[in-house]
Design an enzyme around this catalytic site. Structure first.
Site, PDB file in Angstrom:
ATOM      1  N   HIS A 109      -1.843   1.477   3.777  1.00  0.00           N
ATOM      2  CA  HIS A 109      -2.924   1.619   2.789  1.00  0.00           C
ATOM      3  C   HIS A 109      -4.243   1.880   3.380  1.00  0.00           C
ATOM      4  O   HIS A 109      -4.250   2.153   4.678  1.00  0.00           O
ATOM      5  CB  HIS A 109      -2.754   0.499   1.917  1.00  0.00           C
ATOM      6  CG  HIS A 109      -1.413   0.152   1.092  1.00  0.00           C
ATOM      7  ND1 HIS A 109      -0.833   1.252   0.263  1.00  0.00           N
ATOM      8  CD2 HIS A 109      -0.439  -0.728   1.618  1.00  0.00           C
ATOM      9  CE1 HIS A 109       0.382   0.447   0.018  1.00  0.00           C
ATOM     10  NE2 HIS A 109       0.835  -0.434   0.871  1.00  0.00           N
ATOM     11  N   GLU A 146      -3.760  -6.286   0.897  1.00  0.00           N
ATOM     12  CA  GLU A 146      -2.693  -5.831   1.717  1.00  0.00           C
ATOM     13  C   GLU A 146      -3.274  -4.806   3.065  1.00  0.00           C
ATOM     14  O   GLU A 146      -2.878  -4.891   4.167  1.00  0.00           O
ATOM     15  CB  GLU A 146      -1.650  -4.957   1.324  1.00  0.00           C
ATOM     16  CG  GLU A 146      -0.579  -4.476   2.270  1.00  0.00           C
ATOM     17  CD  GLU A 146       0.526  -3.775   1.168  1.00  0.00           C
ATOM     18  OE1 GLU A 146       0.346  -3.616   0.047  1.00  0.00           O
ATOM     19  OE2 GLU A 146       1.431  -3.318   1.987  1.00  0.00           O
ATOM     20  N   HIS A 201       3.235  -3.462   6.403  1.00  0.00           N
ATOM     21  CA  HIS A 201       2.905  -3.773   5.204  1.00  0.00           C
ATOM     22  C   HIS A 201       3.084  -5.311   4.746  1.00  0.00           C
ATOM     23  O   HIS A 201       3.693  -5.777   5.455  1.00  0.00           O
ATOM     24  CB  HIS A 201       3.879  -2.647   3.996  1.00  0.00           C
ATOM     25  CG  HIS A 201       3.587  -1.308   4.207  1.00  0.00           C
ATOM     26  ND1 HIS A 201       2.845  -0.723   3.211  1.00  0.00           N
ATOM     27  CD2 HIS A 201       3.940  -0.410   4.924  1.00  0.00           C
ATOM     28  CE1 HIS A 201       2.626   0.557   3.624  1.00  0.00           C
ATOM     29  NE2 HIS A 201       3.352   0.806   4.918  1.00  0.00           N
ATOM     30  N   GLU A 283       7.795  -5.001   5.742  1.00  0.00           N
ATOM     31  CA  GLU A 283       7.087  -5.863   4.814  1.00  0.00           C
ATOM     32  C   GLU A 283       6.991  -7.269   5.287  1.00  0.00           C
ATOM     33  O   GLU A 283       8.048  -7.830   5.016  1.00  0.00           O
ATOM     34  CB  GLU A 283       7.792  -5.504   3.303  1.00  0.00           C
ATOM     35  CG  GLU A 283       7.966  -4.260   2.808  1.00  0.00           C
ATOM     36  CD  GLU A 283       6.511  -3.631   2.113  1.00  0.00           C
ATOM     37  OE1 GLU A 283       5.672  -4.396   2.046  1.00  0.00           O
ATOM     38  OE2 GLU A 283       6.548  -2.561   1.590  1.00  0.00           O
TER      39      GLU A 283
HETATM   40 ZN    ZN Z   1       2.201  -1.298   0.964  1.00  0.00          ZN
END
Ligand code: ZN
Length: 319
Positions: A109, A146, A201, A283
């Site tokens: 992102h 994030e 992430h 993640e």
């Molecule tokens: Zn993400």
């Protein structure tokens, strides 16, 4: 290959101008100085160039020097040449077990994505289908993004890998207002001929779901997507990442998917489908769970996370 259909971007300040150097466009001055002392001219010109944008030295309008305008890259339309992969710091790389190896780290992102909904909602071709250019990512309940997390961990992992001699490329470094799009993120790894690519992430699912997981590319074929050659090595990379991440952070594999293995295979991520290099996503935890969030917002924990990522990559590369 371009995946978007936007017009070519304006020339970026990060590219070298094809025009003659600005000093060469001032023949009278150049000749006068050159006739007096060619060596002095060279020193003088070098001084002007090195002085950069903060100098009081006059510079004709339209003259461009590489990197002369720090804001220009962010203002330009994103493309492979504008706002592209971030170069590693200028310092000479350390010699180490990863000397000669290239690692691409993809901070998931971008903190600016929240303000650029129209741009990041644009559909891009990921081979198997079309999908949004990028997404905003999630936040903790207290608002830690994030995108902040992923960039911070990327910086920490970069430092660790560079200390081992690796060349490290980030897909972005907070220098652009949004993105890159997922197809460009994949392309950066491909064009760098990366030996390993990791996209960083943190998840955003309901509270009580905890732990980390690594996402591996499924075998897909369609359009520009063909992961046949990377499925095997990416699994090796992912398994090493998961085991090292668990060791350095003390975190457990996710309790809500992956059957406790910390590994998940997906066929819907453009960043994986379009990669031609070994690549996984990690993640690191669930930002919406307060216990996981307490870790994700801790700089000390993020250093451990980066260490696990760097160790996993190092093991994969045989370093
Ligand atoms: Zn993400």
């Amino acid at each position: 290959m371009r995946y978007d259909d936007s017009p070519p971007p304006p020339e970026s300040a990060s590219s070298v101008s094809p025009d003659r150097p600005w000093f060469a466009r001032r023949p009278a001055l150049a000749v006068a100085l050159a006739s007096l002392a060619p060596t002095c001219l060279a020193v003088w010109v070098l001084t002007q160039v090195l002085a950069g944008p903060g100098s009081d030295a006059p510079r004709p309008a339209g003259a461009r020097l590489a990197g002369a305008s720090p804001g220009a890259a962010a203002d330009a339309k994103p493309s492979a040449s504008a706002g592209g992969p971030s170069a590693a710091p200028a310092a000479a790389p350390a010699k180490g077990p990863l000397t000669g190896r290239t690692v691409v780290i993809d901070p998931g992102h971008n903190t600016g994505n929240f303000k650029h909904g129209r741009e990041i909602d644009r559909q891009v071709d990921i081979g198997t289908h079309r999908k949004e250019c990028d997404t905003t990512g999630t936040t903790t309940n207290s608002g830690y993004m994030e995108a902040e997390f992923s960039l911070d961990v990327a910086h920490r992992a970069r430092a660790l890998l560079e200390a081992k001699g690796a060349k490290v490329v980030l897909t972005h470094d907070g220098e652009r207002p949004w993105g890159p799009c997922i197809d460009e993120r994949a392309r950066i790894g491909n064009e760098a001929a990366a030996d390993a690519v990791v996209s960083v992430h943190a998840d955003g699912v309901s509270s009580g779901n905890r732990g980390f997981h690594v996402i591996l590319p499924a075998r897909v074929k369609g359009g520009a997507a063909d992961t046949a050659k990377i499925v095997g090595p990416s699994r090796d990379l992912g398994e090493r990442l998961a085991s090292n991440f668990a060791r350095t952070t003390g975190s457990s594999p996710a309790n809500y998917l992956g059957s406790g293995t910390g590994l998940v295979v997906r066929d819907d991520l453009g960043g994986l489908n379009l990669s031609t290099r070994p690549k996984v996503f990690i993640e690191c935890g669930n930002m919406r769970d307060d216990k996981d969030a307490a870790q994700l917002t801790s700089p000390e924990w993020r250093q451990k996370a980066a260490q696990g990522i760097a160790d996993g990559i190092t093991g994969f590369l045989g370093g």
